[in-house]
Design an enzyme around this catalytic site. Structure first.
Site, PDB file in Angstrom:
ATOM      1  N   GLU A   1     -23.622 -31.081  -7.183  1.00 57.68           N
ATOM      2  CA  GLU A   1     -23.736 -31.162  -8.639  1.00 57.68           C
ATOM      3  C   GLU A   1     -23.861 -32.631  -9.037  1.00 57.68           C
ATOM      4  OE1 GLU A   1     -20.404 -29.028 -10.274  1.00 57.68           O
ATOM      5  OE2 GLU A   1     -21.176 -27.108  -9.593  1.00 57.68           O
TER       6      GLU A   1
ATOM      7  N   HIS B   1     -21.304 -30.824 -21.804  1.00 53.19           N
ATOM      8  CA  HIS B   1     -22.107 -30.335 -20.676  1.00 53.19           C
ATOM      9  C   HIS B   1     -23.566 -30.443 -21.091  1.00 53.19           C
ATOM     10  CE1 HIS B   1     -23.729 -27.931 -17.448  1.00 53.19           C
ATOM     11  NE2 HIS B   1     -22.545 -27.931 -16.874  1.00 53.19           N
TER      12      HIS B   1
ATOM     13  N   ARG C   1     -22.738 -36.597 -15.606  1.00 51.94           N
ATOM     14  CA  ARG C   1     -22.953 -35.742 -16.773  1.00 51.94           C
ATOM     15  C   ARG C   1     -23.113 -36.519 -18.083  1.00 51.94           C
ATOM     16  NH1 ARG C   1     -19.009 -30.779 -16.208  1.00 51.94           N
ATOM     17  NH2 ARG C   1     -20.415 -30.192 -14.519  1.00 51.94           N
TER      18      ARG C   1
ATOM     19  N   HIS D   1     -17.583 -29.452 -23.630  1.00 52.22           N
ATOM     20  CA  HIS D   1     -17.278 -28.723 -22.395  1.00 52.22           C
ATOM     21  C   HIS D   1     -15.880 -29.018 -21.862  1.00 52.22           C
ATOM     22  CE1 HIS D   1     -18.103 -26.718 -18.626  1.00 52.22           C
ATOM     23  NE2 HIS D   1     -17.990 -27.818 -17.930  1.00 52.22           N
TER      24      HIS D   1
ATOM     25  N   ARG E   1     -15.511 -36.980 -16.484  1.00 52.51           N
ATOM     26  CA  ARG E   1     -15.109 -36.235 -15.279  1.00 52.51           C
ATOM     27  C   ARG E   1     -16.299 -35.964 -14.365  1.00 52.51           C
ATOM     28  NH1 ARG E   1     -15.198 -30.601 -14.153  1.00 52.51           N
ATOM     29  NH2 ARG E   1     -16.137 -30.361 -16.213  1.00 52.51           N
TER      30      ARG E   1
HETATM   31  C1  SIN Z   1     -21.201 -26.384 -13.986  1.00 53.99           C
HETATM   32  O1  SIN Z   1     -21.264 -25.443 -13.193  1.00 53.99           O
HETATM   33  O2  SIN Z   1     -22.172 -27.019 -14.346  1.00 53.99           O
HETATM   34  C2  SIN Z   1     -19.844 -26.768 -14.542  1.00 53.99           C
HETATM   35  C3  SIN Z   1     -18.992 -27.352 -13.517  1.00 53.99           C
HETATM   36  C4  SIN Z   1     -17.917 -28.217 -14.106  1.00 53.99           C
HETATM   37  O3  SIN Z   1     -17.807 -28.342 -15.321  1.00 53.99           O
HETATM   38  O4  SIN Z   1     -17.197 -28.839 -13.316  1.00 53.99           O
END
Ligand code: SIN
Length: 545
Positions: free
Chosen positions: A130, A255, A304, A366, A401
């Site tokens: 991610e 998010h 993010r 988020h 985060r």
């Molecule tokens: C996501 O799956 O994009 C969210 C994961 C997260 O907020 O840590």
């Protein structure tokens, strides 16, 4: 020192008609609260109180998984580095090291409790990637159903461990007393049992030697959020009223990709997991141009805060006439529907087939990176009051985060807090009468809080917008009274107002841009602001310093 006044110092509600005594009361039933309850139960009596059903919190909605170094080619040091980089200079490195070092054990612990993560039954854990991660290290379950599996395995274990649970019961205010040394300390918590419409059926006093607040974040202060409806900041507001210090509240993570289902959509919006970008999906604007190309070396897998800011900037340019969403091109992902069943179902509901169509997405509130300031054992600055999970701030997340560090943190720190309290409990204190001003915000004003926060305190913040938000919130604070009926809705509205006021006060004070806090008038990070801002509630006034 900035401040805002008029907030109640305790909620107006009826007097308790019943009481219970326990060693530990846990407020909240997501991964953090369940882990803390489970780890303390062998040695202590534990009552777990939650305002809805046990599974109504954020954990159950988490698509992303749990970050942990499990690949032999990855290193603890890499995970530490990625977390510190994402946190934009505000992480507490000791807390980060504790999290990252314990993360692999937390995964093994959950597997031991029965969690079926992808790949763990066959030839090793399937690890995905991610934003902000330099390696594949995200453990998932059912593709995009990781939270459901974590919640299921912890809930099952908590029930069989003999933790007493009380659902449909909301924490109102901490009961306070005085230690023999003359220090203010927590003596328990006043709670209200709710009927299915949110009416208060009865109020009770739970006396306890330790109260663990694990109520999660407060995405519901915004009109549009990935958070479920229960995330109204009850724990932060309650703790502020009791004199607990909160920190880093201005760092609200948006998010980058929640499903955009129309210009008027409000409330909880479906998440479109970052795992899609981990599998090669790309962000495109309304004119079909790539958004992240040239913005950051990791492009679509940048941290993010960087991706959310880039999307906001592109939407402001309205390419192709589209100014309130962008698109995620995930058409190249094989077997999309099998691998991401939750996202597929949400897309199909609005007529989008992700294997053929671009997915309309927009940033939405988020995760709260800050929270109640705690030690690594969950202790706040008020004796007897502990906090863990999203409601707490151990310093792990800094100003932004790293994806999938939060479920891991909830389990690692929840277990740590529970174990620490099973070794030693604070001394009991007797509850005393709370003389603070009482009040409630009329539940009809709840949307006023959410509207003003989304309009002025979103991804990018201007001084004029923050001042306008402060003014509206101040007026709402003045309108609180003892005449509004105590219901779940008015209790939550008051908590939303308290937390929103704290966020705006901190956001006005931080004169720089860092992580998730972007100011139009101070577009760069400034060295003198490489520190946390503490927020307290004193005499109905939020102060920050
Ligand atoms: C996501 O799956 O994009 C969210 C994961 C997260 O907020 O840590």
């Amino acid at each position: 020192m900035l401040g805002s006044s008029g907030l109640p110092e305790q909620l107006a509600s009826v007097e308790p008609t019943w009481s219970i005594d326990t060693d530990i009361v846990v407020l909240g039933s997501g991964a953090a609260g369940l882990s803390a309850a489970l780890a303390s139960r062998p040695a202590r009596t534990v009552l777990l109180v939650t305002k809805d059903s046990l599974d109504a919190g954020s954990t159950n909605w988490a698509q992303g998984g749990l970050a942990a170094v499990l690949d032999p080619n990855d290193l603890i040091e890499n995970h530490v580095h990625d977390t510190l980089v994402a946190g934009a200079g505000l992480c507490d490195e000791t807390a980060v090291r504790e999290l990252v070092t314990e993360a692999p054990n937390a995964i093994r612990y959950l597997v031991g409790l029965g969690a079926a993560f992808d790949g763990c039954a066959s030839d090793g854990m399937a690890l995905s990637r991610e934003g902000g991660h330099s390696h594949r290290r995200v453990v998932r379950a059912g593709g995009d159903q990781s939270g459901v599996e974590v919640q299921r395995s912890l809930e099952m274990s908590v029930r069989s461990a003999g933790v007493t649970t009380m659902e449909h019961t909301i924490g109102l205010d901490l009961l306070m007393g005085t230690t023999p040394e003359g220090t203010r300390a927590v003596a328990g918590v006043r709670v209200a049992q709710l009927d299915r419409s949110g009416n208060v059926e009865s109020v009770g006093a739970v006396t306890a030697r330790a109260v663990i607040i694990a109520t999660g974040g407060f995405g519901q202060i915004y009109a549009s959020t990935s958070n479920p409806p229960s995330l109204t900041g009850d724990g932060v507001a309650m703790a502020l009223r009791a004199g607990v210090t909160a920190t880093d509240l201005e760092f609200i993570q948006f998010h980058p990709t929640v499903l955009w289902s129309g210009a008027d959509a409000t409330g909880q919006q479906g998440l479109v997991s970052e795992a899609l970008r981990g599998e090669g999906a790309q962000l495109r604007d309304g004119a079909g141009l790539r958004i992240m190309e040239g913005v950051h070396p990791l492009e679509d897998l940048a941290p993010r805060d960087v991706v959310a800011a880039a999307i906001s900037a592109r939407m402001a340019e309205a390419p192709g006439g589209v100014d309130d969403h962008v698109f995620l091109d995930a058409r190249g992902i094989d077997r999309f529907d099998e691998r991401f069943p939750t996202i597929t179902a949400a897309c199909l509901e609005i007529g989008i087939d992700p294997s053929k169509d671009l997915i309309p997405v927009a940033p939405a509130a988020h995760y709260v990176c800050g929270g109640l300031a705690t030690s690594l054992d969950g202790a706040t600055d008020v004796e007897g009051c502990f906090a863990v999970g999203e409601v707490a701030c151990t310093g792990v997340h800094g100003a932004n985060r790293l994806a999938s560090n939060s479920l891991t943190e909830a389990v690692v720190m929840g277990t740590r807090v529970g174990r620490s309290l099973s070794r030693a409990l604070p001394a009991a204190v007797l509850p005393e009468e709370n003389l603070g001003t009482r009040g409630l915000l009329d539940s009809a004003r709840r949307d006023d809080v959410r509207t003003v926060m989304s309009k002025y305190v979103g991804v990018v913040r201007s001084p004029a917008g923050l001042a306008a938000a402060a003014e509206v919130l101040e007026e709402l604070g003045r309108s609180t009274s003892t005449s509004a009926p105590a219901t779940q809705q008015s209790i939550e509205a008051t908590n939303l107002l308290t937390v929103a006021t704290a966020v705006v006060t901190a956001a006005r004070a931080r004169e720089e841009s860092r992580g998730c806090h972007l100011r139009t008038d101070f577009p760069e990070a400034r060295d003198e602001w490489r520190r946390s801002l503490n927020v307290t509630l004193q005499s109905g006034r939020i102060t920050v310093g």
